[in-house]
Design a protein around this motif. Structure first.
Motif, PDB file in Angstrom:
ATOM      1  N   ALA A  24       0.836  -1.204   0.000  1.00  0.00           N
ATOM      2  CA  ALA A  24       0.000   0.000   0.000  1.00  0.00           C
ATOM      3  C   ALA A  24       0.871   1.255   0.000  1.00  0.00           C
ATOM      4  O   ALA A  24       0.564   2.235  -0.696  1.00  0.00           O
ATOM      5  CB  ALA A  24      -0.933  -0.006   1.205  1.00  0.00           C
ATOM      6  N   ALA A  25       1.955   1.252   0.744  1.00  0.00           N
ATOM      7  CA  ALA A  25       2.861   2.396   0.763  1.00  0.00           C
ATOM      8  C   ALA A  25       3.514   2.596  -0.605  1.00  0.00           C
ATOM      9  O   ALA A  25       3.651   3.735  -1.075  1.00  0.00           O
ATOM     10  CB  ALA A  25       3.933   2.214   1.836  1.00  0.00           C
ATOM     11  N   ALA A  26       3.889   1.512  -1.264  1.00  0.00           N
ATOM     12  CA  ALA A  26       4.483   1.615  -2.596  1.00  0.00           C
ATOM     13  C   ALA A  26       3.471   2.163  -3.607  1.00  0.00           C
ATOM     14  O   ALA A  26       3.820   2.995  -4.451  1.00  0.00           O
ATOM     15  CB  ALA A  26       4.996   0.252  -3.052  1.00  0.00           C
ATOM     16  N   ALA A  27       2.219   1.721  -3.533  1.00  0.00           N
ATOM     17  CA  ALA A  27       1.188   2.229  -4.434  1.00  0.00           C
ATOM     18  C   ALA A  27       0.921   3.703  -4.182  1.00  0.00           C
ATOM     19  O   ALA A  27       0.729   4.484  -5.124  1.00  0.00           O
ATOM     20  CB  ALA A  27      -0.092   1.415  -4.267  1.00  0.00           C
ATOM     21  N   LEU A  28       0.925   4.112  -2.932  1.00  0.00           N
ATOM     22  CA  LEU A  28       0.716   5.516  -2.597  1.00  0.00           C
ATOM     23  C   LEU A  28       1.874   6.380  -3.098  1.00  0.00           C
ATOM     24  O   LEU A  28       1.657   7.469  -3.645  1.00  0.00           O
ATOM     25  CB  LEU A  28       0.547   5.677  -1.087  1.00  0.00           C
ATOM     26  CG  LEU A  28       0.240   7.080  -0.597  1.00  0.00           C
ATOM     27  CD1 LEU A  28      -1.113   7.543  -1.122  1.00  0.00           C
ATOM     28  CD2 LEU A  28       0.248   7.122   0.911  1.00  0.00           C
ATOM     29  N   LEU A  29       3.091   5.907  -2.924  1.00  0.00           N
ATOM     30  CA  LEU A  29       4.247   6.646  -3.437  1.00  0.00           C
ATOM     31  C   LEU A  29       4.201   6.763  -4.954  1.00  0.00           C
ATOM     32  O   LEU A  29       4.508   7.821  -5.519  1.00  0.00           O
ATOM     33  CB  LEU A  29       5.549   5.968  -3.004  1.00  0.00           C
ATOM     34  CG  LEU A  29       5.958   6.185  -1.565  1.00  0.00           C
ATOM     35  CD1 LEU A  29       7.167   5.321  -1.224  1.00  0.00           C
ATOM     36  CD2 LEU A  29       6.265   7.645  -1.324  1.00  0.00           C
ATOM     37  N   TYR A  30       3.812   5.697  -5.634  1.00  0.00           N
ATOM     38  CA  TYR A  30       3.710   5.732  -7.094  1.00  0.00           C
ATOM     39  C   TYR A  30       2.654   6.733  -7.543  1.00  0.00           C
ATOM     40  O   TYR A  30       2.863   7.493  -8.491  1.00  0.00           O
ATOM     41  CB  TYR A  30       3.373   4.338  -7.631  1.00  0.00           C
ATOM     42  CG  TYR A  30       3.147   4.336  -9.124  1.00  0.00           C
ATOM     43  CD1 TYR A  30       4.229   4.408 -10.001  1.00  0.00           C
ATOM     44  CD2 TYR A  30       1.869   4.270  -9.651  1.00  0.00           C
ATOM     45  CE1 TYR A  30       4.030   4.408 -11.370  1.00  0.00           C
ATOM     46  CE2 TYR A  30       1.669   4.274 -11.017  1.00  0.00           C
ATOM     47  CZ  TYR A  30       2.748   4.339 -11.873  1.00  0.00           C
ATOM     48  OH  TYR A  30       2.548   4.345 -13.224  1.00  0.00           O
ATOM     49  N   ALA A  31       1.518   6.759  -6.861  1.00  0.00           N
ATOM     50  CA  ALA A  31       0.432   7.663  -7.238  1.00  0.00           C
ATOM     51  C   ALA A  31       0.779   9.116  -6.950  1.00  0.00           C
ATOM     52  O   ALA A  31       0.328  10.012  -7.663  1.00  0.00           O
ATOM     53  CB  ALA A  31      -0.844   7.264  -6.510  1.00  0.00           C
ATOM     54  N   CYS A  32       1.565   9.378  -5.933  1.00  0.00           N
ATOM     55  CA  CYS A  32       1.899  10.753  -5.543  1.00  0.00           C
ATOM     56  C   CYS A  32       3.228  11.236  -6.103  1.00  0.00           C
ATOM     57  O   CYS A  32       3.616  12.376  -5.846  1.00  0.00           O
ATOM     58  CB  CYS A  32       1.911  10.866  -4.018  1.00  0.00           C
ATOM     59  SG  CYS A  32       0.300  10.612  -3.290  1.00  0.00           S
ATOM     60  N   TRP A  33       3.930  10.403  -6.849  1.00  0.00           N
ATOM     61  CA  TRP A  33       5.227  10.791  -7.391  1.00  0.00           C
ATOM     62  C   TRP A  33       5.032  11.902  -8.430  1.00  0.00           C
ATOM     63  O   TRP A  33       4.179  11.806  -9.297  1.00  0.00           O
ATOM     64  CB  TRP A  33       5.884   9.577  -8.039  1.00  0.00           C
ATOM     65  CG  TRP A  33       7.363   9.710  -8.165  1.00  0.00           C
ATOM     66  CD1 TRP A  33       8.059  10.010  -9.286  1.00  0.00           C
ATOM     67  CD2 TRP A  33       8.316   9.543  -7.129  1.00  0.00           C
ATOM     68  NE1 TRP A  33       9.386  10.030  -9.015  1.00  0.00           N
ATOM     69  CE2 TRP A  33       9.587   9.762  -7.701  1.00  0.00           C
ATOM     70  CE3 TRP A  33       8.224   9.234  -5.782  1.00  0.00           C
ATOM     71  CZ2 TRP A  33      10.746   9.679  -6.950  1.00  0.00           C
ATOM     72  CZ3 TRP A  33       9.374   9.155  -5.040  1.00  0.00           C
ATOM     73  CH2 TRP A  33      10.636   9.373  -5.633  1.00  0.00           C
ATOM     74  N   PRO A  34       5.795  12.982  -8.349  1.00  0.00           N
ATOM     75  CA  PRO A  34       5.592  14.125  -9.250  1.00  0.00           C
ATOM     76  C   PRO A  34       5.730  13.789 -10.736  1.00  0.00           C
ATOM     77  O   PRO A  34       5.060  14.388 -11.574  1.00  0.00           O
ATOM     78  CB  PRO A  34       6.680  15.120  -8.831  1.00  0.00           C
ATOM     79  CG  PRO A  34       7.036  14.752  -7.442  1.00  0.00           C
ATOM     80  CD  PRO A  34       6.814  13.275  -7.335  1.00  0.00           C
ATOM     81  N   ALA A  35       6.562  12.843 -11.092  1.00  0.00           N
ATOM     82  CA  ALA A  35       6.753  12.506 -12.506  1.00  0.00           C
ATOM     83  C   ALA A  35       5.514  11.845 -13.115  1.00  0.00           C
ATOM     84  O   ALA A  35       5.339  11.860 -14.330  1.00  0.00           O
ATOM     85  CB  ALA A  35       7.951  11.581 -12.656  1.00  0.00           C
ATOM     86  N   ASN A  36       4.653  11.269 -12.302  1.00  0.00           N
ATOM     87  CA  ASN A  36       3.451  10.599 -12.807  1.00  0.00           C
ATOM     88  C   ASN A  36       2.257  11.533 -12.905  1.00  0.00           C
ATOM     89  O   ASN A  36       1.185  11.112 -13.328  1.00  0.00           O
ATOM     90  CB  ASN A  36       3.095   9.417 -11.906  1.00  0.00           C
ATOM     91  CG  ASN A  36       4.135   8.340 -11.964  1.00  0.00           C
ATOM     92  OD1 ASN A  36       4.795   8.166 -12.973  1.00  0.00           O
ATOM     93  ND2 ASN A  36       4.297   7.615 -10.875  1.00  0.00           N
TER      94      ASN A  36
END
Length: 56
Positions: A24-36
């Motif tokens: 869940a933490a990895a998915a949250l980081l992926y969703a909030c990453w500025p490049a995405n």
């Protein structure tokens, strides 16, 4: 070395909990990453823009 059933079940539940929290933490980081940001903004706009036209 004899591992009891309840010991094994407790270990599996604990490992599963930490595994799901890390996922869940990895998915949250992926969703909030500025490049995405541009990719997610484009996906949000594409859904709204396609609703104005007839299906066929």
């Amino acid at each position: 070395m004899d591992i009891g059933h309840y010991t094994l079940v407790g270990f599996a539940k604990s490992f599963g909990l930490f595994y799901l929290l890390a996922l869940a933490a990895a998915a949250l980081l992926y969703a909030c990453w500025p490049a995405n940001r541009t990719r997610f903004d484009k996906a949000a706009r594409d859904i709204i823009e396609d609703e104005d036209k007839p299906w066929r």
